[in-house]
Design a protein around this motif. Structure first.
Motif, short mmCIF file in Angstrom:
data_model
loop_
_atom_site.label_atom_id
_atom_site.label_comp_id
_atom_site.label_asym_id
_atom_site.label_seq_id
_atom_site.Cartn_x
_atom_site.Cartn_y
_atom_site.Cartn_z
N ASP A 18 0.82 -1.09 -0.03
CA ASP A 18 -0.07 -0.05 0.14
C ASP A 18 0.85 1.30 0.19
OD1 ASP A 18 1.00 0.09 2.40
OD2 ASP A 18 -0.96 -0.26 3.59
N LYS A 19 0.27 2.46 0.05
CA LYS A 19 1.06 3.50 -0.22
C LYS A 19 1.96 3.84 0.89
CE LYS A 19 -2.03 6.20 -2.92
NZ LYS A 19 -2.96 7.36 -3.11
N PRO B 142 9.63 -8.32 -3.64
CA PRO B 142 9.20 -8.99 -2.40
C PRO B 142 7.85 -8.61 -1.72
CG PRO B 142 11.39 -8.82 -2.58
CD PRO B 142 10.84 -7.92 -3.77
N LEU B 143 7.51 -7.27 -1.61
CA LEU B 143 6.49 -6.76 -1.15
C LEU B 143 5.11 -7.23 -1.96
CD1 LEU B 143 7.16 -3.02 0.06
CD2 LEU B 143 6.51 -5.16 1.23
N ILE B 144 5.39 -6.87 -3.48
CA ILE B 144 4.46 -7.27 -4.49
C ILE B 144 4.05 -9.01 -4.19
CG2 ILE B 144 3.65 -7.89 -6.84
CD1 ILE B 144 5.25 -5.03 -7.46
N ALA B 145 5.03 -9.65 -4.24
CA ALA B 145 5.03 -11.33 -3.99
C ALA B 145 4.12 -11.46 -2.63
CB ALA B 145 6.02 -11.80 -4.25
N LYS B 146 4.44 -10.82 -1.55
CA LYS B 146 3.85 -10.91 -0.41
C LYS B 146 2.40 -10.80 -0.40
CE LYS B 146 4.34 -10.47 4.66
NZ LYS B 146 5.29 -9.85 5.66
N GLY C 87 -2.91 -0.78 -9.22
CA GLY C 87 -3.50 0.32 -8.66
C GLY C 87 -2.49 1.19 -7.82
N GLN C 88 -1.29 0.50 -7.24
CA GLN C 88 -0.45 1.23 -6.55
C GLN C 88 0.94 1.72 -7.21
OE1 GLN C 88 -1.38 1.82 -3.39
NE2 GLN C 88 -3.31 0.98 -4.14
N LEU C 89 1.16 1.17 -8.18
CA LEU C 89 2.25 1.66 -8.87
C LEU C 89 2.58 2.91 -9.24
CD1 LEU C 89 2.64 -1.40 -11.85
CD2 LEU C 89 3.63 -1.24 -9.58
N PRO C 90 1.52 3.73 -9.66
CA PRO C 90 1.68 5.26 -9.63
C PRO C 90 2.37 5.74 -8.22
CG PRO C 90 -0.44 4.56 -10.52
CD PRO C 90 0.07 3.35 -10.05
N ALA C 91 1.99 5.38 -7.05
CA ALA C 91 2.52 5.94 -6.07
C ALA C 91 3.85 5.46 -6.09
CB ALA C 91 1.77 5.30 -4.72
N LEU C 92 4.56 4.16 -6.48
CA LEU C 92 5.60 3.78 -6.48
C LEU C 92 6.65 4.71 -7.40
CD1 LEU C 92 7.73 1.73 -5.89
CD2 LEU C 92 7.12 0.58 -8.09
N LEU C 93 6.00 5.00 -8.61
CA LEU C 93 6.78 5.90 -9.56
C LEU C 93 6.93 7.38 -8.97
CD1 LEU C 93 5.01 4.80 -12.92
CD2 LEU C 93 7.27 4.50 -12.16
N ALA C 94 5.90 7.60 -8.10
CA ALA C 94 5.83 9.36 -7.49
C ALA C 94 7.08 9.25 -6.67
CB ALA C 94 4.42 9.40 -6.88
#
Length: 625
Positions: A301-302, A320-324, A433-440
């Motif tokens: 999450d964010k 690893p976070l995504i896999a979890k 849906g969380q990838l934009p937050a990662l890019l930001a």
């Protein structure tokens, strides 16, 4: 006070995204447009609503890869936007309302049978989806506020002058106050390797089909009865497979014992297909979750993303976070939907699971102790590369293994016994849906963002979550049994053999090779601003008005991504000198902002809706500052 002149907006691209922006302009106008009049020009050579990809005039054999209950073009109360929510029917709800007479819509005769029988878990034809999108567009136009009018242009936009005059292929010129490009997949001229293969084919009298959208390519010259090499085993291949078999007069017969038998027409080629994995995308599931409702995201999450220290390597630090996250949803469904197949109380398992990093021996031990059956444990590496490290004695032996793999996948995706797979699927959607937050955060290294996130992870998502209807894999097996399709292997390589005067395919899966006079790239081109073939985008690129996104690296260097450069917060086009254009905007999967290329599922706070709303509000503020 003197009234302001009419604000003119040109939207280039009148498919679902362009019409989605128009709907948000309409929804937000009461708050932001004021008394100003707005004139919206929709520019597209294809009909508004369906646009190019979903146009009605395409083969009736081609179907969607989504169920009608999972497709909507309307916002709902889960969508976190500043503008008003305007709910409406999903595809299946629309069909049911029309069938019941609650909505007036003239159903064409050639989709009437499908319309009357469509169930929520079917996979509709693209023609039926085209009608839904056409209806949506007509509804949006009919409900426009008095201050907004729409003018349609069935033409191609070819250039934009400095004064924002958009010049069209029919000679029309539209002078606008602002321009929005709703770009889908970027068509591209062949790259250097493709040009080499084209030259080789021309020299030897062969046929080479570079990457392209399958429904737009003319395959009528592909010879019957001859071997054809096909590179790509995803959705583009599925379309190609149907067009060159059933589309040439072949017939599938339903067998009483299950499965299909294919009856060739004699006009089919023999398709030898291979890819990096050597197997087709996973079939869509045919069941619903049985366990407790999933609360996603849980670990990706964010807050978790904000806590990642940079610089970040996607595979080492983010995956690893995504896999979890995927494993969490998988095991929630396994424990709560199938408690007889686990040894541990779910609350105890969940507490321990939350505290352990993914990929550690402690996590592996926890899962092994709690889940006795190997087939019930989530193995993401095996899912990603099912034939990695395996070598067979011959292509025939490899083909048998692929057939067994596909049969197993079909059985698993049809049996609610394996509904934990759907849990992982739902988690994968939440991750997107969380990838934009990662890019930001700006913490991903450039190489990792381009090669791992946009490359490997996007491929894994498509392979696991964006596969074909199960029927298509049944058809694949029937075609293989009829000798019309064979499997080349994983990590295939195509050689231009000057001595043989033919294309020759080999793989790491077995020692056999296949030679052919025809080679087809069954995939969409990679995003590439330098190779873009669209006349408008090419014109903007050549004049410096459109730039390729460059991803900054931690050492100050940059790496080109192939995408159209836009600002992340307001979707403005970025020019080659790095400036954000004040009146030009772009949205789509191959811009800096990124978005899903497929349709949105109801009640998922979809990114595309949020982007459309934010863009529409930015334009309206421009119209009425």
């Amino acid at each position: 006070m003197t009234a302001l002149p009419t604000f003119t907006l040109a939207i280039v691209g009148a498919g679902p995204r362009g019409v989605g922006v128009l709907e948000r302009l309409s929804a937000n106008a009461a708050e932001l447009l004021g008394d100003r009049q707005a004139e919206v020009h929709l520019i597209d050579p294809f009909p508004p609503g369906p646009g190019r990809v979903w146009r009605y005039e395409q083969s009736p054999l081609l179907r969607m890869n989504s169920m009608p209950e999972d497709v909507t073009v309307f916002t709902d109360d889960t969508v976190r936007i500043d503008g008003p929510v305007r709910p409406g029917p999903s595809l299946i709800e629309w069909v049911r309302q029309v069938r019941a007479g609650a909505l007036a819509y003239p159903v064409p005769d050639d989709v009437r049978a499908e319309f009357d029988s469509l169930a929520s878990t079917d996979f509709p034809t693209r023609r039926l989806q085209s009608r839904y999108l056409e209806w949506f567009y007509r509804k949006v136009v009919a409900e426009l506020p008095p201050g907004i009018t729409v003018i349609e242009h069935l033409a191609t936009a070819e250039s934009i002058d400095d004064d924002e005059t958009v010049r069209l292929s029919d000679g029309t010129a539209v002078t606008a106050d602002a321009v929005v490009l709703t770009v889908g997949h970027l068509d591209a001229v062949p790259d250097s390797r493709e040009r080499e293969l084209e030259a080789f084919a021309e020299h030897h009298g062969l046929a080479y089909y570079p990457a392209g959208y399958t429904a737009d390519v003319d395959y009528s010259a592909v010879p019957a009865g001859e071997p054809v090499l096909v590179r790509g085993f995803g959705l583009a291949f599925v379309d190609l497979m149907l067009l060159l078999t059933e589309g040439r007069g072949g017939r599938f017969e339903e067998l009483t014992c299950g499965g299909l038998r294919y009856h060739p027409s004699g006009a089919e080629p023999v398709l030898h297909v291979g890819s990096r994995r050597g197997v087709p995308y996973h079939a869509k599931t045919g069941y619903r979750l049985r366990g407790k409702p999933l609360q996603l995201p849980r670990f990706f999450d964010k807050r978790a993303i904000a806590g990642l220290p940079g610089p970040l390597d996607f595979r080492a630090d983010v995956w690893p976070l995504i896999a979890k996250e995927l494993a969490w949803a998988y095991y929630v469904e396994l424990f709560t939907g199938h408690p007889d197949r686990v040894r541990t109380d779910f609350a105890v398992f969940a507490d321990k699971f939350a505290d352990l990093p993914w990929g550690t021996s402690e996590m592996d031990a926890l899962i092994t102790a709690a889940v006795p059956a190997l087939e019930d444990r989530l193995d993401l590496e095996r899912l990603d590369r099912p034939f990695a490290g395996r070598r067979f004695d011959s292509g025939e032996e490899f083909g048998k293994a692929v057939r067994k793999y596909v049969e197993s996948d079909l059985a698993r995706r049809a049996d609610v016994h394996h509904s934990a797979d759907l849990g992982a699927f739902m988690a994968l959607l939440s991750v997107i849906g969380q990838l934009p937050a990662l890019l930001a955060t700006g913490r991903l290294t450039a190489a990792s963002q381009v090669s791992d996130m946009d490359g490997w992870f996007h491929g894994f998502f498509s392979y696991y979550a964006s596969g074909p209807p199960p029927r298509r894999l049944d058809e694949l097996l029937a075609l293989e049994d009829a000798g019309v399709v064979s499997f080349l292997g994983a990590d295939i390589s195509i050689a231009a053999d000057e001595t043989a005067g033919a294309f020759v395919a080999s793989s790491t899966s077995h020692p056999d090779t296949v030679a052919a006079r025809t080679l087809i790239e069954a995939r969409l081109p990679n995003a590439s601003v330098p190779r873009v073939s669209d006349p408008l985008l090419r014109s903007l690129r050549e004049t410096g008005a459109l730039a390729e996104e460059t991803v900054p690296d931690v050492d100050g260097a940059t790496l080109p991504s192939g995408r159209i450069a836009t600002t992340l917060n307001d979707f403005r086009l970025v020019t080659v000198d790095g400036a954000a254009h004040p009146r030009r905007f772009a949205v789509g999967p191959h811009t800096s902002v990124r978005s899903a290329g497929a349709f949105t599922r109801p009640r998922t706070n979809a990114i595309s809706f949020r982007q459309n709303d934010a863009l529409a509000r930015e334009i309206l503020r421009l119209a009425n500052p």
